[in-house]
Write a protein that holds these residues in place. Sequence first.
Motif, PDB file in Angstrom:
ATOM      1  N   LEU A  19       0.824  -1.207   0.000  1.00 50.29           N
ATOM      2  CA  LEU A  19       0.000   0.000   0.000  1.00 50.29           C
ATOM      3  C   LEU A  19       0.863   1.264   0.000  1.00 50.29           C
ATOM      4  CD1 LEU A  19      -2.762  -1.082   2.564  1.00 50.29           C
ATOM      5  CD2 LEU A  19      -2.933  -0.996   0.054  1.00 50.29           C
ATOM      6  N   ILE A  20       1.941   1.254   0.785  1.00 46.32           N
ATOM      7  CA  ILE A  20       2.844   2.403   0.812  1.00 46.32           C
ATOM      8  C   ILE A  20       3.545   2.593  -0.522  1.00 46.32           C
ATOM      9  CG2 ILE A  20       5.023   3.248   1.798  1.00 46.32           C
ATOM     10  CD1 ILE A  20       2.671   3.816   3.551  1.00 46.32           C
ATOM     11  N   ILE A  21       3.914   1.473  -1.161  1.00 50.25           N
ATOM     12  CA  ILE A  21       4.560   1.548  -2.468  1.00 50.25           C
ATOM     13  C   ILE A  21       3.611   2.147  -3.500  1.00 50.25           C
ATOM     14  CG2 ILE A  21       5.362   0.122  -4.392  1.00 50.25           C
ATOM     15  CD1 ILE A  21       6.775  -1.646  -2.329  1.00 50.25           C
ATOM     16  N   LEU A  22       2.339   1.752  -3.450  1.00 49.98           N
ATOM     17  CA  LEU A  22       1.349   2.327  -4.367  1.00 49.98           C
ATOM     18  C   LEU A  22       1.197   3.825  -4.134  1.00 49.98           C
ATOM     19  CD1 LEU A  22      -1.572  -0.298  -4.455  1.00 49.98           C
ATOM     20  CD2 LEU A  22       0.125   0.176  -6.234  1.00 49.98           C
ATOM     21  N   ALA A  23       1.107   4.215  -2.852  1.00 46.92           N
ATOM     22  CA  ALA A  23       0.909   5.627  -2.524  1.00 46.92           C
ATOM     23  C   ALA A  23       2.148   6.453  -2.848  1.00 46.92           C
ATOM     24  CB  ALA A  23       0.556   5.768  -1.040  1.00 46.92           C
ATOM     25  N   GLY A  24       3.304   5.974  -2.418  1.00 47.51           N
ATOM     26  CA  GLY A  24       4.540   6.723  -2.621  1.00 47.51           C
ATOM     27  C   GLY A  24       4.958   6.830  -4.070  1.00 47.51           C
ATOM     28  N   VAL A  34       9.702   1.085 -14.411  1.00 47.42           N
ATOM     29  CA  VAL A  34       9.161   0.787 -13.081  1.00 47.42           C
ATOM     30  C   VAL A  34       9.218   2.057 -12.242  1.00 47.42           C
ATOM     31  CG1 VAL A  34       9.422  -0.618 -10.992  1.00 47.42           C
ATOM     32  CG2 VAL A  34       9.981  -1.588 -13.237  1.00 47.42           C
ATOM     33  N   ARG A  35       8.184   2.281 -11.430  1.00 45.85           N
ATOM     34  CA  ARG A  35       8.207   3.419 -10.533  1.00 45.85           C
ATOM     35  C   ARG A  35       9.463   3.351  -9.662  1.00 45.85           C
ATOM     36  NH1 ARG A  35       4.872   7.526 -12.107  1.00 45.85           N
ATOM     37  NH2 ARG A  35       2.709   6.816 -12.382  1.00 45.85           N
ATOM     38  N   LEU A  36      10.207   4.430  -9.626  1.00 47.42           N
ATOM     39  CA  LEU A  36      11.455   4.445  -8.867  1.00 47.42           C
ATOM     40  C   LEU A  36      11.207   4.211  -7.379  1.00 47.42           C
ATOM     41  CD1 LEU A  36      14.484   4.798  -8.737  1.00 47.42           C
ATOM     42  CD2 LEU A  36      14.163   7.288  -8.799  1.00 47.42           C
ATOM     43  N   PHE A  37      10.110   4.762  -6.863  1.00 47.44           N
ATOM     44  CA  PHE A  37       9.767   4.548  -5.455  1.00 47.44           C
ATOM     45  C   PHE A  37       9.531   3.060  -5.195  1.00 47.44           C
ATOM     46  CE2 PHE A  37       7.057   4.128  -1.790  1.00 47.44           C
ATOM     47  CZ  PHE A  37       7.484   5.098  -0.910  1.00 47.44           C
ATOM     48  N   ALA A  38       8.825   2.398  -6.099  1.00 46.10           N
ATOM     49  CA  ALA A  38       8.546   0.969  -5.949  1.00 46.10           C
ATOM     50  C   ALA A  38       9.845   0.164  -5.981  1.00 46.10           C
ATOM     51  CB  ALA A  38       7.608   0.492  -7.050  1.00 46.10           C
ATOM     52  N   TRP A 135      13.439  -9.834  10.244  1.00 42.38           N
ATOM     53  CA  TRP A 135      14.140  -9.205   9.118  1.00 42.38           C
ATOM     54  C   TRP A 135      13.142  -8.540   8.169  1.00 42.38           C
ATOM     55  CZ3 TRP A 135      19.397  -8.729   8.135  1.00 42.38           C
ATOM     56  CH2 TRP A 135      20.252  -9.396   9.026  1.00 42.38           C
ATOM     57  N   THR A 136      11.992  -9.175   7.973  1.00 41.03           N
ATOM     58  CA  THR A 136      10.965  -8.605   7.100  1.00 41.03           C
ATOM     59  C   THR A 136      10.418  -7.304   7.681  1.00 41.03           C
ATOM     60  OG1 THR A 136      10.338 -10.817   6.334  1.00 41.03           O
ATOM     61  CG2 THR A 136       8.761  -9.042   5.943  1.00 41.03           C
ATOM     62  N   VAL A 137      10.181  -7.300   8.985  1.00 43.18           N
ATOM     63  CA  VAL A 137       9.691  -6.086   9.641  1.00 43.18           C
ATOM     64  C   VAL A 137      10.728  -4.976   9.554  1.00 43.18           C
ATOM     65  CG1 VAL A 137       9.055  -5.089  11.882  1.00 43.18           C
ATOM     66  CG2 VAL A 137       8.090  -7.277  11.174  1.00 43.18           C
ATOM     67  N   GLN A 138      12.002  -5.339   9.576  1.00 38.47           N
ATOM     68  CA  GLN A 138      13.030  -4.311   9.400  1.00 38.47           C
ATOM     69  C   GLN A 138      12.933  -3.682   8.005  1.00 38.47           C
ATOM     70  OE1 GLN A 138      17.191  -3.659  11.080  1.00 38.47           O
ATOM     71  NE2 GLN A 138      17.635  -5.040   9.375  1.00 38.47           N
ATOM     72  N   GLY A 139      12.621  -4.503   6.997  1.00 41.77           N
ATOM     73  CA  GLY A 139      12.411  -3.964   5.658  1.00 41.77           C
ATOM     74  C   GLY A 139      11.256  -2.980   5.638  1.00 41.77           C
ATOM     75  N   LEU A 140      10.183  -3.326   6.364  1.00 35.50           N
ATOM     76  CA  LEU A 140       9.034  -2.430   6.458  1.00 35.50           C
ATOM     77  C   LEU A 140       9.409  -1.160   7.212  1.00 35.50           C
ATOM     78  CD1 LEU A 140       5.985  -1.961   6.008  1.00 35.50           C
ATOM     79  CD2 LEU A 140       5.589  -3.071   8.222  1.00 35.50           C
ATOM     80  N   TRP A 141      10.183  -1.313   8.272  1.00 37.60           N
ATOM     81  CA  TRP A 141      10.659  -0.161   9.052  1.00 37.60           C
ATOM     82  C   TRP A 141      11.424   0.810   8.151  1.00 37.60           C
ATOM     83  CZ3 TRP A 141      10.943   2.243  13.816  1.00 37.60           C
ATOM     84  CH2 TRP A 141      12.066   3.057  14.055  1.00 37.60           C
ATOM     85  N   VAL A 142      12.335   0.296   7.361  1.00 37.11           N
ATOM     86  CA  VAL A 142      13.125   1.147   6.459  1.00 37.11           C
ATOM     87  C   VAL A 142      12.215   1.848   5.455  1.00 37.11           C
ATOM     88  CG1 VAL A 142      14.893   1.166   4.656  1.00 37.11           C
ATOM     89  CG2 VAL A 142      15.222  -0.237   6.705  1.00 37.11           C
ATOM     90  N   LEU A 143      11.312   1.080   4.842  1.00 39.90           N
ATOM     91  CA  LEU A 143      10.419   1.647   3.826  1.00 39.90           C
ATOM     92  C   LEU A 143       9.516   2.720   4.407  1.00 39.90           C
ATOM     93  CD1 LEU A 143       9.119   1.729   1.029  1.00 39.90           C
ATOM     94  CD2 LEU A 143       7.674  -0.195   1.727  1.00 39.90           C
ATOM     95  N   LEU A 144       8.871   2.429   5.530  1.00 42.70           N
ATOM     96  CA  LEU A 144       7.919   3.382   6.106  1.00 42.70           C
ATOM     97  C   LEU A 144       8.595   4.655   6.599  1.00 42.70           C
ATOM     98  CD1 LEU A 144       5.357   1.206   8.117  1.00 42.70           C
ATOM     99  CD2 LEU A 144       4.919   2.601   6.109  1.00 42.70           C
ATOM    100  N   THR A 145       9.695   4.514   7.316  1.00 40.28           N
ATOM    101  CA  THR A 145      10.343   5.694   7.877  1.00 40.28           C
ATOM    102  C   THR A 145      10.944   6.586   6.801  1.00 40.28           C
ATOM    103  OG1 THR A 145      12.302   4.337   8.299  1.00 40.28           O
ATOM    104  CG2 THR A 145      10.830   4.724  10.145  1.00 40.28           C
ATOM    105  N   SER A 146      11.463   5.990   5.749  1.00 45.33           N
ATOM    106  CA  SER A 146      12.103   6.786   4.690  1.00 45.33           C
ATOM    107  C   SER A 146      11.136   7.143   3.568  1.00 45.33           C
ATOM    108  CB  SER A 146      13.298   6.022   4.103  1.00 45.33           C
ATOM    109  OG  SER A 146      12.871   4.829   3.457  1.00 45.33           O
TER     110      SER A 146
END
Length: 290
Positions: A19-24, A34-38, A135-146
């Motif tokens: 959802l964040i990838i779609l929005a961002g 490809v969308r650079l954000f994605a 490790w997966t949640v860390q990926g989400l942490w990086v994506l959401l915060t940045s």
Amino acid sequence: MTTKQSIFSILISLLIAFLIILAGGSGGINASGVRLFALCGLLAFAIQWICFIPSWFLHTERFFDLVGSATYLTITLVALLAISDIDTRSVVLGIMVGVWALRLGTFLFARVQTNGHDARFNLMKHHFAWFLMTWTVQGLWVLLTSSAAIAAITAKDRSDFGWIGIIGLTIWVIGFVFEVVSDEQKRKFKLDPSKQSLFINKGLWAWSQHPNYFGEIVLWIGVSLVALPDLSSWQYFTLISPIFVFILLTRISGIPMLNSASKKRWNDDPEFQVYKESTPVLFPRPPRSL
């Protein structure tokens, strides 16, 4: 945590990331179709999963925080290198995210090296699904915060840095200083053998029970403000970044876990009780005279 709970957490993390990838990515530029954000979002998870493999076989958490820091640096650098015209806002955002990630990542890595282990991982690193979930949640942490920063860097429409950017940068500096100074004060406190059984209540820790967390929340507010003028449409959802950090640190993995651990160690200490009652949990204020 059970295997079912871990798998469920992984699926929820991926759904939120989608959802964040779609929005961002809306209103952002493309890179090779490809969308650079994605692309940056997918890269954040790919790095975690690749590094998870040797970490699982070695049952080690030693490089967990360092990988997280490297992921911030990698996706920010990819975003900057992929855009054709780098403006002031993009450069400032890249520096803000990069400096914070490099400082925190090396600090946490050095702490694990000194301690020999990270107690949070004692159980989970021997359970495949639980460890993979972390490790997966860390990926989400990086994506959401940045996300706000990456969305602004990859946005099609650009605006002048302006006064909002200056205010955001100032707020980031205040938060960054709070986090760095409080971390360093606690590090030096723990190095003193005579204080191993004591809790820290000096310096910024007399102003707040968790000044480092306050600093981290504030600096991400600063990042979001700097990014704000270049966001549009669905990209505004990336402003969830500081909200996510606040909820995570105050309701889930930060303050609740530390408070539980500190109560087990010092709950019978009268001085600790006075400290807890007289010192704000998060938002700092000058210490009161006892």
